[in-house]
Design a protein around this motif. Sequence first.
Motif, PDB file in Angstrom:
ATOM      1  N   ILE A   1      31.629  15.572 -17.359  1.00 15.80           N
ATOM      2  CA  ILE A   1      30.598  14.619 -17.797  1.00 15.80           C
ATOM      3  C   ILE A   1      30.322  14.733 -19.293  1.00 15.80           C
ATOM      4  N   VAL A   2      30.026  15.934 -19.766  1.00 18.40           N
ATOM      5  CA  VAL A   2      29.618  16.105 -21.163  1.00 18.40           C
ATOM      6  C   VAL A   2      30.758  15.799 -22.124  1.00 18.40           C
ATOM      7  N   VAL A   3      31.895  16.447 -21.931  1.00 20.38           N
ATOM      8  CA  VAL A   3      32.985  16.314 -22.894  1.00 20.38           C
ATOM      9  C   VAL A   3      33.512  14.884 -22.948  1.00 20.38           C
ATOM     10  N   ASN A   4      33.586  14.203 -21.792  1.00 17.52           N
ATOM     11  CA  ASN A   4      34.113  12.839 -21.794  1.00 17.52           C
ATOM     12  C   ASN A   4      33.095  11.825 -22.292  1.00 17.52           C
ATOM     13  N   SER A   5      31.820  12.138 -22.153  1.00 18.92           N
ATOM     14  CA  SER A   5      30.794  11.255 -22.718  1.00 18.92           C
ATOM     15  C   SER A   5      30.843  11.296 -24.242  1.00 18.92           C
ATOM     16  N   VAL A   6      31.182  12.469 -24.787  1.00 11.89           N
ATOM     17  CA  VAL A   6      31.364  12.571 -26.238  1.00 11.89           C
ATOM     18  C   VAL A   6      32.545  11.701 -26.670  1.00 11.89           C
ATOM     19  N   LEU A   7      33.635  11.747 -25.899  1.00  7.35           N
ATOM     20  CA  LEU A   7      34.797  10.922 -26.249  1.00  7.35           C
ATOM     21  C   LEU A   7      34.467   9.435 -26.132  1.00  7.35           C
ATOM     22  N   VAL A   8      33.646   9.078 -25.175  1.00 12.60           N
ATOM     23  CA  VAL A   8      33.270   7.671 -25.004  1.00 12.60           C
ATOM     24  C   VAL A   8      32.493   7.150 -26.217  1.00 12.60           C
ATOM     25  N   THR A   9      31.728   8.046 -26.862  1.00 11.47           N
ATOM     26  CA  THR A   9      31.003   7.606 -28.064  1.00 11.47           C
ATOM     27  C   THR A   9      31.958   7.136 -29.154  1.00 11.47           C
ATOM     28  N   HIS A  10      33.203   7.611 -29.099  1.00  3.78           N
ATOM     29  CA  HIS A  10      34.188   7.158 -30.096  1.00  3.78           C
ATOM     30  C   HIS A  10      34.479   5.661 -29.918  1.00  3.78           C
TER      31      HIS A  10
END
Length: 316
Positions: free
Chosen positions: A99-108
């Motif tokens: 959840i956390v790491v992929n949500s950061v990537l989604v912000t890209h």
Amino acid sequence: MKIGLRTIKTAVAATLALLAANALQLLFAPAAGIIAVLSVGNTKRTSLMTAIYRVSSLILATIIAFICFQILGFNPIAFGVYLLLFIGVSVRLGLEDGIVVNSVLVTHYMIEASFAPALILNEFFLMGLGVGFALLFNLVMPDLQKKLKEDQLVIEEMFRNLLQKMAKYLNQPEQEAKLLDECNGLLSFINDAQKRAVLHQENQWMAKNGYFKEYFAMRRTQLRVLGDMIDLLDHIYVDEEIIYGVRHLLQITSEQFAEANDGKQILAEIYQVYENYRQKPLPQTREEFENRARLFQFLQSFTTFIQIKAEFTKQS
């Protein structure tokens, strides 16, 4: 300050992931290093499963983010809706770790306001480099097999000492507390050995060799029975002639206590002691009867103690 192996692996994996991302001229290259930091696990199998779950989670995150941003636009409200959906679905699918790491990537995607194939590929490269280097460096794991074998020897020696002292302290109820203290010390050691056995098993790629884990679980079960036997010692006081057979059993068990012993000979000795007791004159007083009953209960527990090992040997 002591720097452990995992710390070293994490630092090197993150550095190499970041260097590789820069070399490939990926956008948001530092994310690859952060992903590596978050993906170095305690065992080989843990790292492999983390990598699989996070890549699967990234696919899910990209699909949900695409729907949300296309409908609501590339703005914080769309990101909030994405989080509501992504967290709920991830929990349902058991992908919470991503959840956390992929949500950061989604912000890209939100920053670039784009779902261009090149950007999507960029995010998957970042994830691949992060988890890839973490997985690579987790191949370097200490071999615990030698330590586990040493643990076995220590545990068997501690059991032998306990059995010898039980034989010595028969008809001495006041010594029970000393034996219980030693039982607690042995239990603590077995618990630590079990944790090492789990790590050893998790570091095997192919075969799930659970022998050590099962061995220590067996010894722990035996120790629980031994604790019950020690509790009985506090209430047993019979003539030396009667107690001799049990003392002999404890002594020979302590001498033969080992990983390779299947317990068959000791079980035969126990049955012989039973037969000898059946031929003894019946108790004449209530006190004698109660002590004899506790002695038989002690023998039953002792039989269970040996049968646990016999069953383990049969199944191994």
